[in-house]
Motif scaffolding. Structure first.
Motif, PDB file in Angstrom:
ATOM      1  N   UNK A 124     -25.933  49.415 -18.711  1.00 55.28           N
ATOM      2  CA  UNK A 124     -24.870  49.769 -19.234  1.00 55.28           C
ATOM      3  C   UNK A 124     -25.028  50.923 -19.522  1.00 55.28           C
ATOM      4  N   UNK A 125     -25.327  52.338 -18.601  1.00 53.67           N
ATOM      5  CA  UNK A 125     -25.294  53.376 -18.650  1.00 53.67           C
ATOM      6  C   UNK A 125     -24.071  53.930 -19.255  1.00 53.67           C
ATOM      7  N   UNK A 126     -23.745  53.752 -19.747  1.00 57.08           N
ATOM      8  CA  UNK A 126     -22.281  54.581 -21.754  1.00 57.08           C
ATOM      9  C   UNK A 126     -23.424  54.339 -22.864  1.00 57.08           C
ATOM     10  N   UNK A 127     -24.083  53.706 -23.309  1.00 54.86           N
ATOM     11  CA  UNK A 127     -24.975  53.141 -23.969  1.00 54.86           C
ATOM     12  C   UNK A 127     -25.260  54.121 -24.545  1.00 54.86           C
ATOM     13  N   UNK A 128     -25.948  54.991 -25.267  1.00 55.35           N
ATOM     14  CA  UNK A 128     -27.027  55.309 -25.883  1.00 55.35           C
ATOM     15  C   UNK A 128     -28.029  54.144 -26.692  1.00 55.35           C
ATOM     16  N   UNK A 129     -27.593  53.728 -27.388  1.00 56.14           N
ATOM     17  CA  UNK A 129     -28.549  52.607 -27.520  1.00 56.14           C
ATOM     18  C   UNK A 129     -29.239  51.915 -26.983  1.00 56.14           C
ATOM     19  N   UNK A 188     -34.808  50.527 -28.604  1.00 53.87           N
ATOM     20  CA  UNK A 188     -34.670  48.673 -27.619  1.00 53.87           C
ATOM     21  C   UNK A 188     -35.905  48.015 -27.641  1.00 53.87           C
ATOM     22  N   UNK A 189     -36.878  48.427 -27.836  1.00 53.28           N
ATOM     23  CA  UNK A 189     -37.934  47.937 -27.835  1.00 53.28           C
ATOM     24  C   UNK A 189     -39.134  48.042 -29.256  1.00 53.28           C
ATOM     25  N   UNK A 190     -39.972  47.122 -29.664  1.00 56.14           N
ATOM     26  CA  UNK A 190     -41.523  47.600 -29.903  1.00 56.14           C
ATOM     27  C   UNK A 190     -41.880  48.624 -29.425  1.00 56.14           C
ATOM     28  N   UNK A 191     -41.838  49.223 -30.190  1.00 59.36           N
ATOM     29  CA  UNK A 191     -42.590  51.190 -29.814  1.00 59.36           C
ATOM     30  C   UNK A 191     -43.688  51.294 -30.771  1.00 59.36           C
ATOM     31  N   UNK A 192     -44.685  51.985 -30.734  1.00 61.79           N
ATOM     32  CA  UNK A 192     -46.020  51.997 -31.359  1.00 61.79           C
ATOM     33  C   UNK A 192     -45.434  53.146 -32.072  1.00 61.79           C
ATOM     34  N   UNK A 193     -45.771  53.650 -33.589  1.00 61.32           N
ATOM     35  CA  UNK A 193     -45.067  55.009 -34.103  1.00 61.32           C
ATOM     36  C   UNK A 193     -46.178  56.137 -33.614  1.00 61.32           C
ATOM     37  N   UNK A 194     -47.209  55.604 -32.856  1.00 61.56           N
ATOM     38  CA  UNK A 194     -48.559  56.689 -32.104  1.00 61.56           C
ATOM     39  C   UNK A 194     -47.746  57.294 -30.925  1.00 61.56           C
ATOM     40  N   UNK A 195     -46.931  56.887 -30.418  1.00 64.76           N
ATOM     41  CA  UNK A 195     -46.251  57.173 -28.984  1.00 64.76           C
ATOM     42  C   UNK A 195     -45.580  58.342 -29.610  1.00 64.76           C
ATOM     43  N   UNK A 196     -44.240  58.038 -30.597  1.00 63.69           N
ATOM     44  CA  UNK A 196     -43.392  58.569 -31.550  1.00 63.69           C
ATOM     45  C   UNK A 196     -43.875  60.180 -31.763  1.00 63.69           C
ATOM     46  N   UNK A 197     -45.360  59.627 -32.797  1.00 62.35           N
ATOM     47  CA  UNK A 197     -46.242  60.646 -33.397  1.00 62.35           C
ATOM     48  C   UNK A 197     -46.061  61.597 -32.499  1.00 62.35           C
ATOM     49  N   UNK A 198     -46.625  61.425 -30.816  1.00 65.82           N
ATOM     50  CA  UNK A 198     -47.218  62.339 -29.909  1.00 65.82           C
ATOM     51  C   UNK A 198     -46.141  62.967 -28.733  1.00 65.82           C
TER      52      UNK A 198
END
Length: 342
Positions: A124-129, A188-198
């Motif tokens: 699904x290369x045409x989708x953003x999410x 798409x997946x459960x991601x730690x807010x810690x990594x996003x914060x970094x």
């Protein structure tokens, strides 16, 4: 500077530096694992390893990206810059472990080739999410592999400094791919807010330091010079520190004018090794010494002392009433120019 290539040339400082890197990486993994098991004891070993080494690689990449501008803004960071390639290889190892475990957990347990599965399991290369974010991580890891495998001076010497530098500037492409990899994965997946914060804080810090350095460089490039009979007025002699240099832009080229032992000499500002700013270095034992990796040049002719062969362009100077003037036409690399006495 060394004459012979060795697989790894460790000195006392490099050994200390590498021990700090290894200890820091180990401490981070231990703390990450302990924290994860305390707050989410159901996390599998594979997931723990993927997240621990992935976040570690991201942190190390941000450190690597800020070392350059920090060293330009404050010379106290130069020892870290000197050994940055060791940090880069260590970061790649962390990223490789993250990628390897991810490949095993998500793509190696089926009946098709894991790499083929990586590129075809989500089309699904045409989708953003729903974009296949793992592909972006794969290409980022490939770039980091190329950089780590060519980090030795053997490749720098044989590829030429210009090609090698361009190759290693691909770290910024890898950084963009990693940013996209992390943020698309968060949809798409459960991601730690810690990594996003970094990623968010890291991007702000990296961008801010690079912009600050760019404004500093732009100030040098925009310095206006007066012309007098073909000579460009650059500064008063008192503006140059002893055994140091002042950097100017002449004919769209940065030039470093050094003051030493009652003499003035001017050379091209860019080191032949990795493009280091020679004008930010100093004269040691009669040689201009690059602040990045210690490459040296004689101020009167821009040549590295024998048996080394690196050369940079030289310029003619004139002193009138304590004011320094420069001939904007550069001599060929390694050309002897009589120093200007004061």
């Amino acid at each position: 500077m060394g004459l012979n290539y060795q697989l790894v040339l460790w000195n006392k400082h490099k050994k200390t530096y590498d021990k700090i890197i290894a200890a820091g990486m180990l401490l981070y993994i231990i703390l990450f694992a302990a924290t994860t098991l305390i707050f989410n004891s159901e996390t599998s070993i594979e997931t723990l390893v993927i997240r621990a080494f992935g976040s570690l690689a991201i942190i190390m990449l941000h450190i690597i990206l800020v070392i350059g501008p920090l060293a330009r803004l404050n010379t106290n960071f130069l020892p870290i810059l000197y050994n940055r390639r060791h940090l880069g290889v260590s970061m790649f190892i962390a990223a490789l472990i993250h990628g390897g475990f991810s490949m095993f957990q998500f793509h190696a347990l089926g009946d098709v080739n894991p790499i083929y599965s990586l590129f075809t399991s989500n089309m699904d290369y045409g989708s953003l999410t729903n974009f296949p974010f793992q592909v972006l991580g794969f290409f980022a890891l490939l770039i980091l592999f190329i950089m780590a495998s060519t980090s030795h001076d053997f490749f720098l010497g044989n590829l030429s400094a210009k090609v090698w530098k361009r190759l290693h500037m691909m770290v910024y492409l890898a950084y963009v791919l990693i940013i996209a990899h992390v943020f698309l994965g968060a949809f798409q997946q459960e991601t730690s807010p810690f990594t996003i914060g970094i990623m968010v804080i890291g991007f702000i810090v990296v961008a801010s330091l690079h912009l600050t350095t760019a404004f500093k460089e732009r100030k040098i490039d925009n310095t206006k010079t007066e012309e007098k009979n073909g000579w460009l007025k650059v500064c008063h002699i008192s503006e140059i520190e002893e055994d140091r240099a002042k950097i100017f832009t002449v004919e769209n080229e940065r030039v470093a004018i050094f003051k030493y032992n009652g003499k003035l000499s001017a050379i091209h500002n860019v080191c032949k090794h990795q493009g280091g700013p020679l004008g930010e270095g100093k004269i040691i034992d009669g040689c201009i010494t690059c602040p990045w990796h210690g490459y040296q040049y004689l101020p009167s002719n821009g040549q590295s002392p024998p048996p080394f062969t690196e050369k940079v362009a030289t310029y003619e100077l004139m002193l009138e009433d304590k004011t320094v003037y420069i001939n904007p036409k550069a001599f060929d690399e390694g050309t002897e120019v009589k120093p200007c006495n004061y």
